[in-house]
Design a protein around this motif. Sequence first.
Motif: not given
Length: 399
Positions: A46-48, A56-57, A70-72, A373-376
Amino acid sequence: MTGANSFSVSGYGPQRSGWARLAARDSLARRLDWPILLCALALSFLGAVLVYSATRNRTELNQGDPYYFLTRHLLNTGIGFALMVATVWLGHRTLRGAVPILYGVSVALVLLVLTPLGATINGAHAWIRLPGGFSLQPSEFVKVTIILGMAMLLAARVDAGDRPHPDHRTVLQALGLAAVPIAVVLLMPDLGSVMVMVVLVLGVLLASGASNRWIFGLIGTGVAGAIAVWQLKILDEYQINRFAAFANPELDPAGVGYNTNQARIAIGSGGLFGTGLGQGSQTTGQFVPEQQTDFVFTVAGEELGFVGGALIIILLGIVLWRACRIARETTELYGTIVAAGIIAWFAFQSFENIGMTLGIMPVAGLPLPFVSYGGSSMFAVWVAVGLLQSIRVQRPLSA
């Protein structure tokens, strides 16, 4: 076969038959907490969708690729899921023995932020720049090591049967272990992470059975520390302004209060069912800053409405409910403390993130678990899910 990382399946050993291997897999599948796993996956996906809608814009952010974030986000979710699997495979009891190493590495990484390797992103000097355009926020992993380290100390003599609850010396050692990384993170300063760490320390102490004097003493020390931090001007000016705007929303609506005001407008405009994905005027107009990270809940509120926002809260609530059940059912204090620390972490961070978008909490720069969004942050919360699953998997069959 018995042990910290085995599942007591008949015939499961070095020369396992196909039927024994199948039985072992079935035993693991039965023991996993599927509601937590499925809800965490649902929140991540859902976050994606929300991250994609918000970015996107945003050509100044996505490098001309509408699918960049989105990909990340999906990649981060995949890596996080793999870390969860690795955590379950290793087991929380095995990680208990590795706590000194994990603690040392996490503190070293946090200290690196204070060196020239550290980087400032969105006003917070809390990151380490990595090759390839990636960055690491060590404070996210410190949350995990504080929980594991304090649990190891507080539960050692209790699980061994020497004491019914941690003594004062043990509690003091555990607090000292937590104080070192918290102090370093405060120097960055990363106030949001410090708030989460203080809350999870309280949760850990409550679960350990420590004397109430320690709980009240810690609360009093926290209040005194907050006053001292304010008086000594340790916080950056933008952080002070955030609290000022929270105390008085009309103070500077076009300045320090802008984020919160725009967030409330976005959520309020969503109504019951929202404007539809990609149709929110606040989101498409880019009026709310950092919508893919700290303010991702505003995308849900505007484009999915009250129903979408409620769905996120319900999914987080199920994760917390099942985590409470795991903490209650485990027969070892170490597992109970680890689960309680994770519960305190997830509960407070979720409340703070959603609360700041509604104007009932100050802006603190904290991501929404699994959604932002965020990897860590994604890696850390999935490791926490792995710890919860390990505690459940390794509980006695009768539990």
